[in-house]
Design a protein around this motif. Structure first.
Motif, mmCIF file in Angstrom:
data_model
loop_
_atom_site.group_PDB
_atom_site.id
_atom_site.type_symbol
_atom_site.label_atom_id
_atom_site.label_comp_id
_atom_site.label_asym_id
_atom_site.label_seq_id
_atom_site.Cartn_x
_atom_site.Cartn_y
_atom_site.Cartn_z
ATOM 1 N N SER A 1 11.697 8.146 8.624
ATOM 2 C CA SER A 1 10.479 8.901 8.313
ATOM 3 C C SER A 1 9.667 8.181 7.244
ATOM 4 O O SER A 1 10.199 7.753 6.219
ATOM 5 C CB SER A 1 10.861 10.300 7.823
ATOM 6 N N GLY A 2 8.364 8.017 7.514
ATOM 7 C CA GLY A 2 7.457 7.402 6.552
ATOM 8 C C GLY A 2 7.347 5.898 6.670
ATOM 9 O O GLY A 2 6.491 5.289 6.001
ATOM 10 N N GLN A 3 8.178 5.273 7.493
ATOM 11 C CA GLN A 3 8.158 3.812 7.586
ATOM 12 C C GLN A 3 7.094 3.279 8.529
ATOM 13 O O GLN A 3 6.795 2.082 8.505
ATOM 14 C CB GLN A 3 9.533 3.296 8.045
ATOM 15 N N ILE A 4 6.539 4.118 9.386
ATOM 16 C CA ILE A 4 5.613 3.662 10.424
ATOM 17 C C ILE A 4 4.306 4.440 10.344
ATOM 18 O O ILE A 4 4.240 5.505 9.727
ATOM 19 C CB ILE A 4 6.235 3.825 11.829
ATOM 20 N N ALA B 1 0.821 -1.208 0.000
ATOM 21 C CA ALA B 1 0.000 0.000 0.000
ATOM 22 C C ALA B 1 0.856 1.258 0.000
ATOM 23 O O ALA B 1 0.481 2.272 -0.579
ATOM 24 C CB ALA B 1 -0.938 -0.008 1.209
ATOM 25 N N ASP B 2 1.989 1.229 0.617
ATOM 26 C CA ASP B 2 2.834 2.403 0.748
ATOM 27 C C ASP B 2 4.285 1.944 0.651
ATOM 28 O O ASP B 2 4.786 1.260 1.539
ATOM 29 C CB ASP B 2 2.579 3.093 2.084
ATOM 30 N N PRO B 3 4.982 2.300 -0.443
ATOM 31 C CA PRO B 3 6.349 1.816 -0.626
ATOM 32 C C PRO B 3 7.310 2.275 0.462
ATOM 33 O O PRO B 3 8.374 1.688 0.643
ATOM 34 C CB PRO B 3 6.747 2.381 -1.992
ATOM 35 N N GLN B 4 6.959 3.342 1.194
ATOM 36 C CA GLN B 4 7.826 3.805 2.269
ATOM 37 C C GLN B 4 7.588 3.032 3.563
ATOM 38 O O GLN B 4 8.504 2.867 4.367
ATOM 39 C CB GLN B 4 7.608 5.304 2.524
ATOM 40 N N ARG B 5 6.365 2.597 3.787
ATOM 41 C CA ARG B 5 6.021 1.885 5.019
ATOM 42 C C ARG B 5 6.653 0.508 5.042
ATOM 43 O O ARG B 5 6.647 -0.208 4.046
ATOM 44 C CB ARG B 5 4.497 1.738 5.128
ATOM 45 N N VAL B 6 7.207 0.132 6.192
ATOM 46 C CA VAL B 6 7.719 -1.231 6.333
ATOM 47 C C VAL B 6 6.571 -2.149 6.729
ATOM 48 O O VAL B 6 5.525 -1.711 7.223
ATOM 49 C CB VAL B 6 8.840 -1.297 7.389
ATOM 50 N N SER B 7 6.779 -3.440 6.552
ATOM 51 C CA SER B 7 5.743 -4.409 6.905
ATOM 52 C C SER B 7 5.619 -4.529 8.412
ATOM 53 O O SER B 7 6.567 -4.244 9.168
ATOM 54 C CB SER B 7 6.085 -5.770 6.305
ATOM 55 N N GLY C 1 12.782 2.502 24.086
ATOM 56 C CA GLY C 1 12.665 3.638 23.175
ATOM 57 C C GLY C 1 12.385 3.206 21.754
ATOM 58 O O GLY C 1 11.580 3.818 21.040
ATOM 59 N N ASN C 2 13.031 2.127 21.305
ATOM 60 C CA ASN C 2 12.803 1.630 19.957
ATOM 61 C C ASN C 2 11.372 1.125 19.782
ATOM 62 O O ASN C 2 10.741 1.325 18.737
ATOM 63 C CB ASN C 2 13.798 0.507 19.651
ATOM 64 N N ALA C 3 10.848 0.446 20.810
ATOM 65 C CA ALA C 3 9.461 -0.034 20.745
ATOM 66 C C ALA C 3 8.476 1.134 20.636
ATOM 67 O O ALA C 3 7.512 1.076 19.865
ATOM 68 C CB ALA C 3 9.146 -0.872 21.983
ATOM 69 N N LEU C 4 8.722 2.188 21.402
ATOM 70 C CA LEU C 4 7.843 3.361 21.358
ATOM 71 C C LEU C 4 7.863 4.009 19.978
ATOM 72 O O LEU C 4 6.844 4.536 19.512
ATOM 73 C CB LEU C 4 8.287 4.379 22.416
ATOM 74 N N LYS C 5 9.013 3.969 19.320
ATOM 75 C CA LYS C 5 9.119 4.587 17.991
ATOM 76 C C LYS C 5 8.480 3.733 16.900
ATOM 77 O O LYS C 5 7.806 4.257 16.006
ATOM 78 C CB LYS C 5 10.600 4.819 17.654
ATOM 79 N N TRP C 6 8.671 2.409 16.958
ATOM 80 C CA TRP C 6 8.166 1.540 15.901
ATOM 81 C C TRP C 6 6.651 1.357 15.954
ATOM 82 O O TRP C 6 6.028 1.025 14.945
ATOM 83 C CB TRP C 6 8.824 0.160 15.987
#
Length: 438
Positions: free
Chosen positions: A198-201, A7-13, A130-135
């Motif tokens: 930016s744009g991955q989440i 759906a969004d080439p920038q978003r990760v799975s 911190g990584n969990a909060l960001k993802w």
């Protein structure tokens, strides 16, 4: 490399996001014994060297202080350079700290070992949360809870093995081999960790119960916000009681003469202290994703009110009925279940309020409250020694939790709603928003 969605080439799975979360959880499991396994070493250290118990527990306090108070610095490195270097550095220090403990024969050496282990554990803990909060801005309470669960429940797997090794080979061998093994695994996993770009989440969410700001406060701006200090004080109030029991579970059981009494529950028989420690670790882990998930649905402050009130009630009942070995096991488990959620609720509330860009540093600033709370652990021992019992300690901890539950619903909830709403207004309207730029 992250795999994009169709759906969004920038978003990760979502699979990639969950893989990052799992890596963080495993790292947390590996450092869990540094805090939760300490109680099994205290009597052995006292027996071998004759040190005063309260003096030994200063090593635990120093571990927690350095684990927490340096997290904002480590979080700054994570926010700026990513998680790999910080977790690698942390894993190495965790191993070195317990190796020092293995060869220590003075209080000063134990203090040094715990300081080094604390710095390492803080780097791992702060980075993974911190990584969990960001993802996961869309599941912030659940993600931080699952990650923190690794730290809370991770040591349950090794409660019995550590005790067996202490009994069979001595506490110094347990320090050496567990320290080396856990440190090496963390260092290896560090190379696979990454922060979202930016744009991955997904974008932040907002509904009637979970309120999230769209502004990103810098750490310097966060510490100037009075609401941050309210959360800090509440964290200390709730954290102190749980840390006191964590550090003194075996001494408490010994003092009330239940530690070696066999207890049978759910078809399983163990001595009370081993049974309690195992159940405590499991429930202390499960509570973090559970209450994190609940808070994603009914709101952070509503969940705090329920959990903190449960904690206060549980500590009071442990004070009343803890001398019965069965109730000691059950109530200590209840206390840990109602306590461990602070490590999912406070980081998610902090990031909801101050934004995700500097989440590792800002959540780390709040996490230093755990270190402040740890300062009260030796004083709990001094209070117990002066009175000859744990009554005053239990009653003070129960009262602090009840007060924190009231503050959550009566003060924090309306105040935070107002702060977030004002932060969304143009700078000409809101004084708060003028400092809340990113």
């Amino acid at each position: 490399m992250p795999k994009p969605t169709e759906a969004d080439p920038q978003r990760v799975s979502d699979g990639y996001r969950w893989m990052q979360l799992v890596l963080g959880v495993v790292c947390m499991v590996m450092i869990a014994n540094l805090q939760y396994g300490w109680t099994f070493f205290v009597p052995e250290i006292q027996k071998k060297f004759g040190f005063d118990r309260a003096a030994i527990q200063w090593a635990f306090t120093l571990f927690v202080l350095f684990e927490t108070w340096l997290v904002p610095v480590e979080g700054w490195f994570v926010d700026k350079y990513g998680p790999k270097v910080v977790v690698l550095f942390g894993g190495v220090l965790c191993g070195i700290g317990w190796v020092i403990n293995a060869y220590a024969d003075t209080l000063g050496m134990f203090y040094l070992g715990q300081i080094i282990a604390g710095i390492g554990a803080g780097g791992v803990y702060g980075t993974c949360v911190g990584n969990a909060l960001k993802w996961f801005p869309d599941k912030r309470g659940l993600a931080s809870g699952i990650t923190a669960a690794g730290f809370g429940a991770g040591s349950a797997l090794t409660v019995a093995p550590i005790q067996w090794m202490i009994a069979d080979q001595g506490f110094q061998s347990a320090f050496l081999y567990f320290g080396l093994g856990q440190g090496l695994i963390v260092a290896a996993l560090a190379f696979f960790l990454a922060s979202p770009k930016s744009g991955q989440i997904p974008e932040v969410t907002s509904n009637a119960n979970v309120i999230q700001t769209r502004r990103n406060y810098t750490p310097a701006q966060v510490v100037r916000q009075p609401i941050f200090w309210l959360m800090y004080v509440m964290f200390v109030m709730v954290g102190a009681g749980g840390l006191m029991i964590t550090a003194n579970l075996k001494p408490i059981a010994a003092d009330i003469h239940v530690d070696k009494v066999p207890v049978t529950l759910f078809g399983v028989t163990m001595v009370a202290i081993t049974f309690a420690a195992t159940i405590d670790r499991v429930l202390n882990g499960l509570t973090r994703p559970f209450f994190g998930w609940v808070s994603d649905r009914i709101g952070r402050e509503n969940t705090m009110f329920i959990a903190f009130a449960m904690e206060g009630f549980g500590i009071y009942m442990l004070y009343l009925w803890g001398s019965d070995p069965v109730w000691f096991v059950l109530l200590s488990g209840f206390v840990f279940f109602a306590w461990g959620e602070i490590y999912s609720l406070f980081p998610s509330t902090c990031t909801d309020t101050f934004g995700a860009k500097f989440a590792a540093t800002n959540a780390g600033l709040l996490y230093t409250a755990k270190g402040t709370a740890a300062l009260l652990v030796p004083f709990a021992n001094y209070l117990q020694q002066s009175s000859g019992n744990w009554d005053g300690v239990f009653l003070a901890a129960a009262g602090a939790n009840i007060l924190a539950s009231i503050l959550a619903i009566a003060v924090l909830k309306p105040w935070r709603k107002r702060v977030v709403a004002e932060a969304q207004l143009p700078a000409t309207v809101s004084p708060i928003s003028r400092v809340a730029t990113a």
